[in-house]
Design an enzyme around this catalytic site. Structure first.
Site, PDB file in Angstrom:
ATOM      1  N   TYR A  78       0.862  -1.186   0.000  1.00 52.41           N
ATOM      2  CA  TYR A  78       0.000   0.000   0.000  1.00 52.41           C
ATOM      3  C   TYR A  78       0.895   1.232   0.000  1.00 52.41           C
ATOM      4  O   TYR A  78       1.530   1.542   1.010  1.00 52.41           O
ATOM      5  CB  TYR A  78      -0.893  -0.035   1.241  1.00 52.41           C
ATOM      6  CG  TYR A  78      -1.905   1.080   1.329  1.00 52.41           C
ATOM      7  CD1 TYR A  78      -3.046   1.071   0.540  1.00 52.41           C
ATOM      8  CD2 TYR A  78      -1.736   2.132   2.224  1.00 52.41           C
ATOM      9  CE1 TYR A  78      -3.995   2.082   0.630  1.00 52.41           C
ATOM     10  CE2 TYR A  78      -2.677   3.144   2.328  1.00 52.41           C
ATOM     11  CZ  TYR A  78      -3.805   3.112   1.532  1.00 52.41           C
ATOM     12  OH  TYR A  78      -4.734   4.116   1.627  1.00 52.41           O
TER      13      TYR A  78
ATOM     14  N   THR B  89       2.561   6.819   2.002  1.00 53.80           N
ATOM     15  CA  THR B  89       3.544   7.744   2.550  1.00 53.80           C
ATOM     16  C   THR B  89       4.609   8.112   1.513  1.00 53.80           C
ATOM     17  O   THR B  89       5.064   7.272   0.736  1.00 53.80           O
ATOM     18  CB  THR B  89       4.225   7.131   3.781  1.00 53.80           C
ATOM     19  OG1 THR B  89       3.221   6.819   4.749  1.00 53.80           O
ATOM     20  CG2 THR B  89       5.226   8.087   4.401  1.00 53.80           C
TER      21      THR B  89
ATOM     22  N   ARG C 216      12.413 -12.887  41.073  1.00 56.04           N
ATOM     23  CA  ARG C 216      13.638 -12.141  41.358  1.00 56.04           C
ATOM     24  C   ARG C 216      13.593 -11.632  42.793  1.00 56.04           C
ATOM     25  O   ARG C 216      12.651 -10.947  43.190  1.00 56.04           O
ATOM     26  CB  ARG C 216      13.787 -10.967  40.396  1.00 56.04           C
ATOM     27  CG  ARG C 216      15.068 -10.162  40.614  1.00 56.04           C
ATOM     28  CD  ARG C 216      15.065  -8.883  39.794  1.00 56.04           C
ATOM     29  NE  ARG C 216      16.288  -8.124  39.991  1.00 56.04           N
ATOM     30  CZ  ARG C 216      16.427  -6.834  39.698  1.00 56.04           C
ATOM     31  NH1 ARG C 216      15.398  -6.151  39.192  1.00 56.04           N
ATOM     32  NH2 ARG C 216      17.567  -6.224  39.901  1.00 56.04           N
TER      33      ARG C 216
ATOM     34  N   ARG D  68       3.706  -0.371  38.861  1.00 57.08           N
ATOM     35  CA  ARG D  68       4.054  -0.232  37.446  1.00 57.08           C
ATOM     36  C   ARG D  68       3.495  -1.373  36.607  1.00 57.08           C
ATOM     37  O   ARG D  68       3.071  -1.164  35.477  1.00 57.08           O
ATOM     38  CB  ARG D  68       5.581  -0.182  37.276  1.00 57.08           C
ATOM     39  CG  ARG D  68       6.218   1.121  37.701  1.00 57.08           C
ATOM     40  CD  ARG D  68       7.719   1.112  37.431  1.00 57.08           C
ATOM     41  NE  ARG D  68       8.452   0.353  38.445  1.00 57.08           N
ATOM     42  CZ  ARG D  68       9.740  -0.002  38.345  1.00 57.08           C
ATOM     43  NH1 ARG D  68      10.410   0.314  37.246  1.00 57.08           N
ATOM     44  NH2 ARG D  68      10.333  -0.666  39.309  1.00 57.08           N
TER      45      ARG D  68
ATOM     46  N   THR E 185       3.902   6.768  14.849  1.00 54.63           N
ATOM     47  CA  THR E 185       3.964   7.638  13.672  1.00 54.63           C
ATOM     48  C   THR E 185       3.349   7.007  12.425  1.00 54.63           C
ATOM     49  O   THR E 185       2.864   7.735  11.554  1.00 54.63           O
ATOM     50  CB  THR E 185       5.418   8.048  13.353  1.00 54.63           C
ATOM     51  OG1 THR E 185       6.255   6.886  13.343  1.00 54.63           O
ATOM     52  CG2 THR E 185       5.929   9.026  14.391  1.00 54.63           C
TER      53      THR E 185
ATOM     54  N   GLU F 139       0.597   4.985  10.066  1.00 52.28           N
ATOM     55  CA  GLU F 139      -0.864   5.048   9.980  1.00 52.28           C
ATOM     56  C   GLU F 139      -1.415   6.313  10.643  1.00 52.28           C
ATOM     57  O   GLU F 139      -2.490   6.310  11.225  1.00 52.28           O
ATOM     58  CB  GLU F 139      -1.508   3.794  10.595  1.00 52.28           C
ATOM     59  CG  GLU F 139      -1.127   2.506   9.915  1.00 52.28           C
ATOM     60  CD  GLU F 139      -1.333   2.561   8.411  1.00 52.28           C
ATOM     61  OE1 GLU F 139      -2.322   3.160   7.967  1.00 52.28           O
ATOM     62  OE2 GLU F 139      -0.497   2.006   7.681  1.00 52.28           O
TER      63      GLU F 139
ATOM     64  N   ASP G 166       0.490  10.133  12.193  1.00 50.97           N
ATOM     65  CA  ASP G 166       1.267  10.618  13.327  1.00 50.97           C
ATOM     66  C   ASP G 166       0.315  10.975  14.468  1.00 50.97           C
ATOM     67  O   ASP G 166      -0.710  11.627  14.273  1.00 50.97           O
ATOM     68  CB  ASP G 166       2.068  11.850  12.913  1.00 50.97           C
ATOM     69  CG  ASP G 166       2.904  12.385  14.049  1.00 50.97           C
ATOM     70  OD1 ASP G 166       2.354  13.157  14.862  1.00 50.97           O
ATOM     71  OD2 ASP G 166       4.090  12.053  14.135  1.00 50.97           O
TER      72      ASP G 166
END
Length: 763
Positions: free
Chosen positions: A142, A145, A316, A339, A428, A430, A432
């Site tokens: 396709y 860009t 850990r 987190r 960025t 498809e 930005d």
């Protein structure tokens, strides 16, 4: 107590963590995978792949980019062989490709080229090429860009000029910046492409970008067709997406038949008259399809990040000693679980939301086929906002998960660095993200103005993505008063997110003539999070899981809502939406303290099920390809085994050692012994080197410099005559003797200069 064997303890810790799980992993897994049949199907496909040597991943981190590309083609061919032998459907084959965790060129054919061609090509064009495309007789890409333009499709420079005399379009790249760039599968793979180009009518009228079906390479020998320059754009940052041949293309007035315009909607008559499409953004269907797929893909990517990081954090041990004398498992530290558990919640949200979005997209596509474009604006706004959200959050989550693993997270064998490198460009491509934010805000303002365009605003004009605006026409409804109990009710959190979006859009509408610099990003995020919040609330209400399974999974969805509210505190406080009583009894003046404590409590309640909730995703060790995310928890054994495969470790002395030590050896790699006061023949092998001469009881180092322009095969007259006035030594002399002589001889046209540098007694 004997000293703990950390390597063995990891397996014990993982088994104990898994034993604490209170949910039925199999039942929750079936929910997440849309039923037991879907899960069994996926599991069967993955089992075939991981036992086939073609898909072995043990060496890929050591491969060059060219090797990765060739490996990608081999894997593609093998998947289609397996499709034949196992009688897989197209959907099952797509599942196989999705399980490979690599950006292969064929994926652009499947998600970018083929859907666009089939949805926007004319019946005649589809009849001619559709079956060939489906059988991969031609491979496509396709081409949108360009070197100078990407997200701003309206300003693309490639032209397609209609020539009525021959009923052809002339495709041309008028400038360097009009060259197509970043096109996946173009560099070496594709034979054809769908090209976005400005349609120029006879007389020079530009009617904007349209799609054209263009052959790029000869189907006999794969050579590039005349008038086209094609190549690969080179390696990507962090070595990401190495198997994919992102390419460039430049067209020099090439001709294609008129029928090769994708003309299901917009058309050009034989004499050059333009027939407008029913909607200006119909040609954006390909982008919307990819964006819709990105939501589900991001969810499963977040799932991998959560699985690997949670497993490693569960085994850990670092820092504080526990009552059994062992260091604490790091997942028990607030700075770790705060987190990782939100990433787990993101995965559950976006895998489910992505499925819903794809169903909506398919509904829109079926309506478009019958000429109904009513869903197009809503889908464009929704997919734009969600694309921004999942790509930004996905990149962030991958890095947060990687960093939670400490130094080992930086190893390629940890697995997350590779995923990060591959996913990083999603913010960025498809569209930005910063540009898409503007489109989301533009749609929100349009909905706002439509709502208030009449004296009696009605919610009937609101779409699902703008339904939060109803709050502005219901003055009796006020933002909720917040107490500690509020944070146990997901509807409160969802309502806060909707109020935030409504007031942000209202504020922007009133101040749009003089906006601040970050307003598009803030409003876009607020609007999208309000939509997601309402969807999550519906997921919780309709959750088919019962008893403990339902309670635990609901808490995970609630964690998503609460952490999203926490992330929007600046806006909530700015607009006075955080109506929480001050907590003076605790000495806190923070109105959000009860929210943060509720998040902490949720995390503590979810921790015993962290391993179980990540096991629900069902990833095998082959799929994760992470030494730190292995199912049995024996991470240090796995990391050790991976390191043994490093090519540098295959020889005791690497081939580069000779070059590494060329100028650092002492004594030098070249030496000779003086016999009867004469030097033997020694041909220098380095441009600059230290040259050692051995005299009985002494060693003298020369610095030898020569010019390498010597004629091949010349024999230097290295004999006693080259040494003039050598120093004399007393055998009783000790210490360092400093002496210098000048000695010159000619080797053909080259000069060798020798000077005594140091003489050292080495008796």
């Amino acid at each position: 107590m004997s000293k703990m064997d950390a390597a063995k303890q990891t397996g014990i810790d993982m088994a104990e963590a898994r034993a604490k799980t209170s949910i039925d992993v199999a039942l929750v897994r079936e929910f997440l995978h849309n039923g037991p049949d879907k899960w069994k199907e996926r599991s069967s496909i993955v089992n075939v792949l991981q036992n086939d040597p073609t898909f072995d991943k043990s060496q890929r981190d050591f491969m060059t980019r060219t090797e990765r590309y060739h490996r990608g083609l081999s894997m593609t061919n093998r998947v289609y062989e397996l499709q034949e032998s196992h009688n897989w459907s197209n959907q099952q084959t797509a599942t196989a490709f999705a399980s490979l965790d690599e950006g292969l060129p064929i994926s652009l054919h499947m998600i970018a080229f083929q859907p666009v061609f089939m949805s926007q090509g004319s019946p005649e064009l589809i009849a001619k090429y559709g079956e060939l495309i489906a059988r991969r007789g031609i491979l496509g890409c396709y081409l949108q860009t360009e070197l100078g333009h990407g997200t701003n499709v309206a300003r693309l420079e490639t032209t397609a000029t209609y020539i009525p005399e021959t009923r052809e379009f002339e495709i041309n790249s008028p400038t360097l910046t009009s060259s197509k760039w970043w096109i996946g599968a173009l560099g070496r793979t594709s034979t054809h492409g769908v090209v976005q180009a400005k349609l120029i009518l006879p007389g020079g009228k530009d009617v904007g970008p349209h799609l054209f079906f263009v052959q790029l390479r000869n189907l006999e020998d794969h050579t590039v067709l005349p008038g086209i320059i094609i190549g690969d754009i080179g390696p990507k940052a962090l070595a990401g997406n190495s198997p994919n041949d992102n390419g460039f293309a430049k067209f020099d007035h090439i001709r294609i038949p008129k029928e090769n315009m994708l003309s299901k909607f917009a058309q050009v008559t034989d004499d050059g008259q333009y027939v407008q499409p029913p909607h200006s953004k119909l040609s954006y269907g390909g982008m919307m399809y990819i964006r819709a797929n990105m939501v589900t893909g991001a969810g499963w990517l977040m799932a991998k990040a959560a699985t690997v990081a949670i497993r490693y954090a569960s085994v850990r041990r670092q820092g504080e000693l526990t009552e059994n004398g062992l260091e604490r498992q790091i997942i028990q530290y607030p700075s770790v679980y705060i987190r990782l558990l939100p990433i787990l919640s993101h995965a559950y949200v976006f895998t489910q939301l992505g499925d819903t979005l794809m169903k909506t997209f398919n509904t829109m596509s079926s309506r478009l086929a019958s000429g109904d474009t009513s869903m197009l604006p809503e889908m464009h706004a929704t997919t734009s906002g969600l694309k921004v959200m999942v790509s930004s959050l996905g990149v962030q989550d991958l890095e947060v998960a990687r960093r939670s693993m400490g130094g080992h997270g930086y190893s390629a064998f940890a697995g997350l660095g590779r995923l990060y490198a591959d996913y990083l460009p999603s913010v960025t491509y498809e569209g930005d993200n910063f540009v898409l934010d503007q489109q989301v805000v533009r749609a929100a303002l349009k909905s706002f103005r439509t709502l208030f365009s009449t004296k009696t605003p009605s919610t009937s004009s609101l779409s699902p993505s703008s339904y939060y605006l109803r709050l502005l026409i219901q003055p009796a409804t006020l933002p909720p008063e917040l107490t500690e109990a509020s944070w146990k009710d997901p509807s409160i959190a969802a309502l806060l997110l909707e109020w935030r979006a409504a007031l942000m859009v209202y504020e922007h509408a009133q101040t749009s003539s003089d906006p601040d610099a970050s307003v598009n990003q803030r409003v876009s995020k607020g609007v999208t999070e309000a939509f997601i919040g309402s969807q999550v609330l519906e997921i919780i209400k309709e959750l088919p899981l019962l008893s403990e399974n339902g309670r635990v999974v609901s808490k995970l969805y609630l964690l998503y809502l609460l952490t999203t509210v926490e992330g929007g505190l600046v806006d909530l406080l700015s607009f006075g939406l955080f109506r929480a009583p001050s907590n003076t009894e605790s000495g806190s003046r923070d109105p959000a303290r009860s929210l943060r404590l509720a998040i902490k409590q949720l995390c503590l309640e979810l921790l015993p099920n962290a391993i179980g909730l990540s096991d629900v995703f069902g990833f095998t060790d082959w799929e994760l390809d992470s030494a730190l995310g292995v199912y049995d928890g024996k991470v240090y054994d796995a990391l050790w085994r991976c390191a043994q495969g490093e090519p540098l470790n295959q020889k005791a002395i690497p081939a580069a050692y000779e070059f590494l030590t060329r100028h650092t050896r002492n004594p030098s790699s070249q030496s000779c012994t003086v016999e009867d006061g004469k030097l033997p023949r020694v041909a220098p092998s380095y441009k600059t080197s230290r040259f050692t001469i051995h005299i009985p009881n002494y060693t003298y180092d020369f610095v030898v410099v020569w010019n390498v322009i010597t004629r091949r095969g010349a024999t230097p007259p290295l004999d006693g005559s080259v040494v003039t006035s050598p120093p004399t030594f007393d055998e009783q002399t000790t210490g360092i003797i400093q002496d210098t002589i000048d000695s010159v001889w000619i080797i053909d046209t080259s000069l060798i200069y020798m000077a005594w540098n140091k003489a050292t007694d080495r008796r």
